[in-house]
Design a protein around this motif. Structure first.
Motif, short mmCIF file in Angstrom:
data_model
loop_
_atom_site.label_atom_id
_atom_site.label_comp_id
_atom_site.label_asym_id
_atom_site.label_seq_id
_atom_site.Cartn_x
_atom_site.Cartn_y
_atom_site.Cartn_z
N ASP A 14 0.97 -1.10 -0.36
CA ASP A 14 -0.07 0.10 0.12
C ASP A 14 0.89 1.25 -0.01
O ASP A 14 0.61 2.20 -0.87
CB ASP A 14 -1.10 -0.19 1.19
CG ASP A 14 -2.27 -0.94 1.14
OD1 ASP A 14 -2.47 -1.35 -0.05
OD2 ASP A 14 -2.62 -1.39 2.07
N THR A 16 3.88 1.61 -1.11
CA THR A 16 4.38 1.56 -2.42
C THR A 16 3.64 2.12 -3.56
O THR A 16 3.86 3.11 -4.23
CB THR A 16 5.04 0.09 -2.95
OG1 THR A 16 6.15 -0.20 -2.02
CG2 THR A 16 5.71 0.32 -4.18
N ARG A 17 2.60 1.82 -3.37
CA ARG A 17 1.40 2.19 -4.51
C ARG A 17 0.96 3.64 -4.03
O ARG A 17 1.08 4.47 -5.24
CB ARG A 17 0.06 1.46 -4.39
CG ARG A 17 -1.04 2.12 -5.11
CD ARG A 17 -2.37 1.37 -4.81
NE ARG A 17 -3.51 1.91 -5.86
CZ ARG A 17 -3.86 1.56 -6.88
NH1 ARG A 17 -2.90 0.48 -7.70
NH2 ARG A 17 -4.53 1.87 -7.72
N GLN A 18 0.90 4.09 -3.07
CA GLN A 18 0.80 5.55 -2.51
C GLN A 18 1.85 6.20 -3.04
O GLN A 18 1.79 7.50 -3.52
CB GLN A 18 0.57 5.71 -1.17
CG GLN A 18 -0.88 5.21 -0.73
CD GLN A 18 -1.94 5.89 -1.22
OE1 GLN A 18 -1.98 7.14 -1.46
NE2 GLN A 18 -3.01 5.12 -1.68
N VAL A 21 1.50 6.80 -6.84
CA VAL A 21 0.31 7.30 -7.50
C VAL A 21 0.66 9.01 -7.12
O VAL A 21 0.30 9.77 -7.98
CB VAL A 21 -1.07 7.06 -7.04
CG1 VAL A 21 -1.06 5.70 -7.56
CG2 VAL A 21 -1.16 7.23 -5.57
N HIS A 55 1.42 -2.81 -9.67
CA HIS A 55 0.30 -2.03 -9.10
C HIS A 55 -0.78 -1.65 -10.37
O HIS A 55 -1.80 -1.35 -9.81
CB HIS A 55 0.72 -1.06 -8.14
CG HIS A 55 1.57 -1.22 -6.92
ND1 HIS A 55 1.07 -1.61 -5.95
CD2 HIS A 55 2.92 -1.65 -6.86
CE1 HIS A 55 1.87 -2.06 -5.02
NE2 HIS A 55 3.12 -1.79 -5.53
N PHE A 56 -0.26 -1.45 -11.58
CA PHE A 56 -1.42 -1.16 -12.61
C PHE A 56 -1.19 -1.72 -13.88
O PHE A 56 -0.13 -2.13 -14.07
CB PHE A 56 -0.74 0.39 -12.80
CG PHE A 56 -0.77 1.21 -11.54
CD1 PHE A 56 -1.55 1.77 -10.95
CD2 PHE A 56 0.72 1.52 -11.01
CE1 PHE A 56 -1.43 2.52 -9.85
CE2 PHE A 56 0.52 2.41 -9.81
CZ PHE A 56 -0.25 2.76 -9.31
N ALA A 65 -5.34 6.25 -11.48
CA ALA A 65 -5.00 6.41 -10.15
C ALA A 65 -4.34 7.85 -9.82
O ALA A 65 -4.44 8.11 -8.48
CB ALA A 65 -3.80 5.17 -9.99
#
Length: 216
Positions: A14, A16-18, A21, A55-56, A65
């Motif tokens: 989470d 890393t994703r944040q 984006v 993640h995408f 995102a």
């Protein structure tokens, strides 16, 4: 695998994703949503390309995102701080003041994220355009709701055209952002604030209620 280890991996994923984006939103504010690439993000964040891609599933998903992250930042910096007190002209004024601060202080390095990215996709049908249009429509609807509340509370003249008022406010804000970014002209924000204040004073039944300087 233990539950704690699984939870740790989820939290790391989470984070890393944040990070991805939010970096994507920063880049898009300067170079546009088409300027996003897996390689650029991997290099900037010092992670693998496969780590970003995991993640995408596509560039479009990454773009969507980034828009979602930009909406969250916008709400945090512009909308939430302005929501104290009753609805009406003062809150409408606060919203414009917070928008000016958001653009002027370069919360996104390229100025307003939505001003810059909308120009890329305004004539390109699809999910990205729809997401940008939805964000813009939500902002417009919020401003109109505050202007309508002002009419209902007797703070604004009953014949006030709230859609026209909001159109002018948005035009002043977007002009200030564009002039500031292109010409490095900080005075554009002062001029926009002056224009918006004059417009709100003309709409108010009791102009004195709006004459006190707003607090940051």
């Amino acid at each position: 695998m233990s539950t704690s280890a699984t939870d740790g991996r989820v939290r790391k994923g989470d984070r890393t994703r944040q990070a991805i984006v939010h970096r994507a939103a920063d880049i898009a504010s300067m170079e546009g949503l088409e300027g996003l690439s897996i390689g650029r993000l991997a290099s900037d964040l010092e992670i693998s390309k496969s780590g970003v891609f995991a993640h995408f599933g596509s560039k479009e998903e990454l773009q969507l995102a980034a828009i979602g992250a930009a909406v969250e930042v916008y709400v945090d910096h512009v909308v939430t701080p302005a929501m104290e007190g009753p609805a009406g002209l003062v809150r409408l004024w606060r919203l414009t003041e917070r928008w000016i601060a958001y653009s002027r202080d370069r919360v996104f390095p390229g100025g307003c994220f939505f001003f810059n990215t909308a120009a890329e996709f305004d004539a390109r049908p699809g999910r990205v355009r729809d997401a940008l249009a939805g964000a813009w429509s939500g902002w417009r609807a919020l401003l109109i709701a505050e202007a309508e509340a002002a009419k209902s509370r007797g703070e604004a003249h009953r014949d006030l055209d709230t859609a026209q008022l909001v159109f002018e406010i948005i035009a002043f804000l977007e002009a200030a952002n564009g002039i500031s970014v292109l010409h490095d002209d900080e005075d554009a924000y002062t001029r926009a604030g002056t224009a918006i204040r004059a417009r709100l004073l003309s709409a108010a039944t009791d102009p004195e209620a709006l004459r006190a300087p707003m607090t940051e």
